[in-house]
Write an enzyme that holds these catalytic residues in place. Structure first.
Site, PDB file in Angstrom:
ATOM      1  N   LYS A  34      -8.271   6.662  10.189  1.00 58.59           N
ATOM      2  CA  LYS A  34      -8.569   5.238   9.984  1.00 58.59           C
ATOM      3  C   LYS A  34      -9.003   4.543  11.277  1.00 58.59           C
ATOM      4  O   LYS A  34      -9.323   3.360  11.278  1.00 58.59           O
ATOM      5  CB  LYS A  34      -7.366   4.528   9.385  1.00 58.59           C
TER       6      LYS A  34
ATOM      7  N   LYS B 149      -8.087  -4.958   6.297  1.00 56.35           N
ATOM      8  CA  LYS B 149      -7.038  -4.712   5.314  1.00 56.35           C
ATOM      9  C   LYS B 149      -7.455  -5.283   3.961  1.00 56.35           C
ATOM     10  O   LYS B 149      -8.408  -6.023   3.876  1.00 56.35           O
ATOM     11  CB  LYS B 149      -5.722  -5.375   5.776  1.00 56.35           C
TER      12      LYS B 149
ATOM     13  N   GLY C  80       0.825  -1.207   0.000  1.00 54.57           N
ATOM     14  CA  GLY C  80       0.000   0.000   0.000  1.00 54.57           C
ATOM     15  C   GLY C  80       0.858   1.255   0.000  1.00 54.57           C
ATOM     16  O   GLY C  80       2.095   1.180  -0.039  1.00 54.57           O
TER      17      GLY C  80
ATOM     18  N   GLU D  70      -0.363 -10.608   3.159  1.00 52.81           N
ATOM     19  CA  GLU D  70      -0.187  -9.770   4.355  1.00 52.81           C
ATOM     20  C   GLU D  70      -0.597 -10.545   5.607  1.00 52.81           C
ATOM     21  O   GLU D  70       0.089 -10.492   6.629  1.00 52.81           O
ATOM     22  CB  GLU D  70      -1.033  -8.498   4.239  1.00 52.81           C
TER      23      GLU D  70
ATOM     24  N   ASP E 107       3.094  -2.818   8.631  1.00 55.78           N
ATOM     25  CA  ASP E 107       2.045  -2.825   7.619  1.00 55.78           C
ATOM     26  C   ASP E 107       1.135  -1.614   7.799  1.00 55.78           C
ATOM     27  O   ASP E 107       1.114  -0.983   8.871  1.00 55.78           O
ATOM     28  CB  ASP E 107       1.226  -4.135   7.769  1.00 55.78           C
ATOM     29  N   GLY E 108       0.382  -1.312   6.763  1.00 58.22           N
ATOM     30  CA  GLY E 108      -0.666  -0.293   6.853  1.00 58.22           C
ATOM     31  C   GLY E 108      -1.993  -0.986   7.136  1.00 58.22           C
ATOM     32  O   GLY E 108      -2.039  -2.191   7.349  1.00 58.22           O
ATOM     33  N   ALA E 109      -3.073  -0.235   7.137  1.00 54.86           N
ATOM     34  CA  ALA E 109      -4.406  -0.828   7.318  1.00 54.86           C
ATOM     35  C   ALA E 109      -5.441   0.128   6.751  1.00 54.86           C
ATOM     36  O   ALA E 109      -5.162   1.325   6.576  1.00 54.86           O
ATOM     37  CB  ALA E 109      -4.685  -1.097   8.795  1.00 54.86           C
ATOM     38  N   ASP E 110      -6.614  -0.398   6.462  1.00 52.99           N
ATOM     39  CA  ASP E 110      -7.702   0.467   5.975  1.00 52.99           C
ATOM     40  C   ASP E 110      -8.549   0.981   7.127  1.00 52.99           C
ATOM     41  O   ASP E 110      -9.091   2.078   7.075  1.00 52.99           O
ATOM     42  CB  ASP E 110      -8.584  -0.316   4.993  1.00 52.99           C
TER      43      ASP E 110
ATOM     44  N   GLY F  47      -5.619  -2.718  -1.058  1.00 53.01           N
ATOM     45  CA  GLY F  47      -4.696  -2.884  -2.186  1.00 53.01           C
ATOM     46  C   GLY F  47      -4.673  -4.315  -2.704  1.00 53.01           C
ATOM     47  O   GLY F  47      -3.794  -4.677  -3.493  1.00 53.01           O
TER      48      GLY F  47
END
Ligand code: A5P
Length: 230
Positions: A126, A99, A30, A108, A85-88, A102
Site C-alpha cells: 500500500k 482512505k 476495514g 474516520e 486505522d488502516g489505509a488504502d 470501506g
C-alpha cells in the site's frame, strides 16, 4: 472481509501494544481493523486494562462490542489519546493517505484528526511514491446532489464513478446515509491543492484524502515490521 496476511497481523500486534491503561482510543474500519479489534479485545482482557474506544463505523462498533470493548458515546469533551486505522494507500515521504475503501472515511477522518496520535497499519504493497497513483479517491456526497457533484468533479479534471453496492442493488449507502463517488485523477495532479477544491463543492461531505495527520505507519513487510515516522 478479506483475510489479512501474517506479516500484517504482526504489524497490528505492534501497533496495538501502544495502547495503555486509561486510554481513549479511536478505532478505524476495514479488514485490518477487524483483526486489530479482536486483538485489542484479548489484550484488554489479559491485562485488565481500562480502555475506552470510539468506533468509526457500524462494522467497528459491532465488532468492538462483540469483543468486550468499552464503546463510548463520543459526544463529550474528551480528547482521544490514540487512533489506530488502516489505509488504502500511503505516500512514502509525506505519510499522507487515501482512505475510504470501506466507505467509512468521514467518521474516520473526524476521529483520526482529533486524536493526539494517529497510527496507521498497512501491508507494504500500500506504500507509494506518489499518492493517487492507481488509486481512486473516495468522496462521500449527499445523495440529492450527487449528479451536480459529479459534474463539478469532471470540471476539476477528475473521472468520477458512483460506487455500486455488492450486497444490495444500487449505490453503496454509507453509515451516514450518503453515496460514495470514487474519482481518478491523472498522476500530475497536486492532491493537496485538489483537496481544497473538493471540500468547497456543495454536496461534498468529506474526501478520502488524509493530509498531514498521520504520526506513524506500521508497515507489515514479509520479514519484519517497519515503522515510518513523520
Ligand atoms: C475504510 O473506509 C477504509 O478507510 C479502510 O481503512 C481502508 O479501506 C483499509 O481497509 P483494509 O484494512 O480492509 O485494507
Amino acid at each position: 472481509l478479506k483475510e489479512i496476511a501474517n506479516h500484517v497481523k504482526a504489524a497490528v500486534s505492534e501497533a496495538i501494544s501502544l495502547i495503555e491503561d486509561d486510554n481513549f482510543v479511536g478505532l478505524g474500519s476495514g479488514s485490518t481493523m477487524a483483526y486489530a479489534i479482536c486483538e485489542l479485545g484479548s489484550l484488554v482482557k489479559k491485562k485488565g486494562l481500562d480502555v475506552k474506544v470510539v468506533p468509526t463505523s457500524f462494522q467497528t462498533k459491532i465488532l468492538a462490542l462483540e469483543n468486550g470493548l468499552n464503546v463510548i458515546d463520543w459526544m463529550q469533551d474528551k480528547e482521544l489519546d490514540l487512533a489506530i486505522d488502516g489505509a488504502d494507500q500511503v505516500e512514502l515521504n509525506s505519510l499522507n493517505l487515501i482512505k475510504g475503501g470501506g466507505a467509512a472515511l468521514t467518521r474516520e477522518k473526524i476521529v483520526d484528526s482529533n486524536s493526539k496520535e494517529l497510527i496507521i497499519v498497512i501491508e507494504e504493497n500500500k506504500l507509494t511514491e506518489r499518492l493517487g497513483h492507481n488509486q481512486p479517491i473516495p468522496i462521500e456526497v449527499i445523495p440529492f446532489g450527487y449528479k451536480a457533484v459529479m459534474k463539478k468533479l469532471k470540471d476539476l479534471k477528475g473521472k468520477p464513478k458512483l460506487r455500486e453496492s455488492e450486497g444490495k442493488v444500487g449505490p453503496v449507502i454509507t453509515d451516514n446515509g450518503n453515496f460514495i463517488i470514487d474519482v481518478v485523477y491523472d498522476s500530475t495532479t497536486d492532491l493537496e491543492e485538489m483537496e481544497k477544491g473538493l471540500k468547497i463543492i456543495p454536496g461534498v461531505i468529506e474526501t478520502g484524502l488524509f493530509i498531514g495527520i498521520t504520526d506513524r505507519v506500521y508497515v507489515g513487510r514479509i520479514k519484519k515490521v517497519e515503522i515510518l515516522k513523520k
